[in-house]
Design an enzyme around this catalytic site. Structure first.
Site, mmCIF file in Angstrom:
data_model
loop_
_atom_site.group_PDB
_atom_site.id
_atom_site.type_symbol
_atom_site.label_atom_id
_atom_site.label_comp_id
_atom_site.label_asym_id
_atom_site.label_seq_id
_atom_site.Cartn_x
_atom_site.Cartn_y
_atom_site.Cartn_z
ATOM 1 N N ASN A 118 0.853 -1.188 0.000
ATOM 2 C CA ASN A 118 0.000 0.000 0.000
ATOM 3 C C ASN A 118 0.889 1.237 0.000
ATOM 4 O O ASN A 118 1.517 1.573 1.005
ATOM 5 C CB ASN A 118 -0.907 -0.001 1.236
ATOM 6 C CG ASN A 118 -1.768 1.245 1.318
ATOM 7 O OD1 ASN A 118 -1.954 1.955 0.325
ATOM 8 N ND2 ASN A 118 -2.291 1.527 2.498
ATOM 9 N N LYS A 167 -0.045 4.300 -0.280
ATOM 10 C CA LYS A 167 -0.719 5.492 0.256
ATOM 11 C C LYS A 167 -0.539 6.652 -0.736
ATOM 12 O O LYS A 167 -0.607 6.432 -1.937
ATOM 13 C CB LYS A 167 -0.207 5.799 1.653
ATOM 14 C CG LYS A 167 -0.310 4.567 2.576
ATOM 15 C CD LYS A 167 0.002 4.856 4.011
ATOM 16 C CE LYS A 167 -0.113 3.578 4.813
ATOM 17 N NZ LYS A 167 0.061 3.807 6.273
ATOM 18 N N HIS A 224 -9.538 0.883 5.090
ATOM 19 C CA HIS A 224 -8.217 1.079 5.694
ATOM 20 C C HIS A 224 -8.360 2.032 6.874
ATOM 21 O O HIS A 224 -9.185 2.956 6.855
ATOM 22 C CB HIS A 224 -7.250 1.658 4.657
ATOM 23 C CG HIS A 224 -5.840 1.719 5.134
ATOM 24 N ND1 HIS A 224 -5.368 2.753 5.915
ATOM 25 C CD2 HIS A 224 -4.788 0.861 4.973
ATOM 26 C CE1 HIS A 224 -4.099 2.540 6.208
ATOM 27 N NE2 HIS A 224 -3.724 1.403 5.646
ATOM 28 N N GLU A 242 -6.802 4.524 7.896
ATOM 29 C CA GLU A 242 -6.696 5.953 7.604
ATOM 30 C C GLU A 242 -7.986 6.483 6.983
ATOM 31 O O GLU A 242 -8.374 7.635 7.224
ATOM 32 C CB GLU A 242 -5.491 6.215 6.699
ATOM 33 C CG GLU A 242 -4.171 5.983 7.418
ATOM 34 C CD GLU A 242 -2.982 5.839 6.483
ATOM 35 O OE1 GLU A 242 -3.160 5.992 5.254
ATOM 36 O OE2 GLU A 242 -1.882 5.572 6.992
ATOM 37 N N GLU A 257 -5.028 -5.054 10.648
ATOM 38 C CA GLU A 257 -4.016 -4.011 10.778
ATOM 39 C C GLU A 257 -4.265 -3.250 12.080
ATOM 40 O O GLU A 257 -5.063 -2.310 12.099
ATOM 41 C CB GLU A 257 -4.025 -3.073 9.579
ATOM 42 C CG GLU A 257 -5.405 -2.629 9.098
ATOM 43 C CD GLU A 257 -5.353 -1.377 8.247
ATOM 44 O OE1 GLU A 257 -4.339 -1.126 7.606
ATOM 45 O OE2 GLU A 257 -6.357 -0.638 8.247
ATOM 46 N N GLY A 264 2.712 2.403 10.679
ATOM 47 C CA GLY A 264 3.606 3.529 10.501
ATOM 48 C C GLY A 264 4.255 4.020 11.781
ATOM 49 O O GLY A 264 4.869 5.086 11.791
ATOM 50 N N SER A 280 3.551 -2.110 10.198
ATOM 51 C CA SER A 280 5.010 -2.005 10.309
ATOM 52 C C SER A 280 5.723 -3.314 9.976
ATOM 53 O O SER A 280 6.715 -3.678 10.611
ATOM 54 C CB SER A 280 5.404 -1.508 11.704
ATOM 55 O OG SER A 280 4.925 -0.191 11.940
#
Length: 248
Positions: free
Chosen positions: A11, A13, A90, A92, A162, A168, A207
């Site tokens: 991904n 992003k 996701h 985010e 996730e 991240g 991560s």
């Protein structure tokens, strides 16, 4: 019983470039058939990635068909580009853009309607984990899809666990922690349909890098990974893909 075919997805992003597409296509074209590899670049790079020989998908799609929705992207158009997958839900998208479980279920449905395989992202925040709410949160996020479409819809999907606290941040769930949640997900689906549960691919995202991927992918119910920053580094991403070999 044999595990499912491993899947490693990068991904990007809101990152990437035409140069990265070229670099990755050089490294990954013709990759070993034991592992399915794909990337989720920003929308403007999807066609270039596919034309280069990479398997690519969308980071999200609209829950609506074509119409007056400026800035949104129609799942039908994504499929026409040659994409096979899309991410839905996701963390985010949930946190920054306020997508609810219902919104995610609608996007899941729209993706399947137009021939895309949705990768449903689920996971808990750090505070939710500290309150021991992980299973409750993950179950709620999956149930939104099951209530709308039935468990049969999961047969043409992938689920990516996730943990939000590990995306991240450099923090990674231990292989044991990740496996425990993946097993919970598979057991939950098994209670509804054992055949779907056995064939459903479950990915870990949070991560993942070329140092920890082999141990993560070796877990019984982890069938690959949804990779963030490391997928922007061709050598690291290739190494992660290689670490999935033999675990399918």
């Amino acid at each position: 019983m044999a595990k499912r075919k491993a899947l490693v997805a990068g991904n990007w992003k809101m990152n990437g470039s035409l140069e990265l597409v070229e670099q990755l296509s050089t490294k990954l074209n013709g990759f070993d058939g034991d592992v399915e590899v794909l990337v989720f670049p920003p929308f403007p790079l999807i066609k270039s990635a596919i034309d280069s020989g990479l398997s690519a998908g969308a980071q999200t799609v609209s829950e609506n068909d074509a119409g007056a929705f400026t800035g949104e992207v129609d799942a039908k158009l994504v499929a026409q580009l040659g994409a096979k997958y899309t991410l839905v839900g996701h963390s985010e998208r949930r946190a920054i853009y306020g997508e609810s479980d219902s919104d995610v279920a609608n996007k899941f449905a729209k993706a399947q309607e137009h021939g895309l395989t949705p990768i449903l992202c689920v996971g808990e925040s750090e505070s939710e984990r500290e309150q021991e709410l992980t299973e409750q949160v993950v179950s709620r996020q999956i149930d939104a899809v099951i209530v709308k479409l039935g468990v049969a819809a999961l047969a043409n999907s992938v689920i990516a666990y996730e943990p939000v606290w590990a995306i991240g941040t450099g923090k990674t769930a231990s292989p044991e922690q990740a496996q425990a949640v993946h097993k919970f997900i598979r057991d939950k689906i098994t209670a509804l349909d054992s055949n779907i549960a056995q064939n459903l691919r479950l990915l870990y995202g949070g991560s993942v890098n070329d140092k920890n991927s082999e141990q993560l992918f070796a877990q019984e119910d982890i069938d690959g990974g949804l990779i963030g920053g490391a997928s922007l580094k061709p050598e690291s991403f290739e190494s992660i893909c290689n670490s999935a070999k033999g675990n399918g």
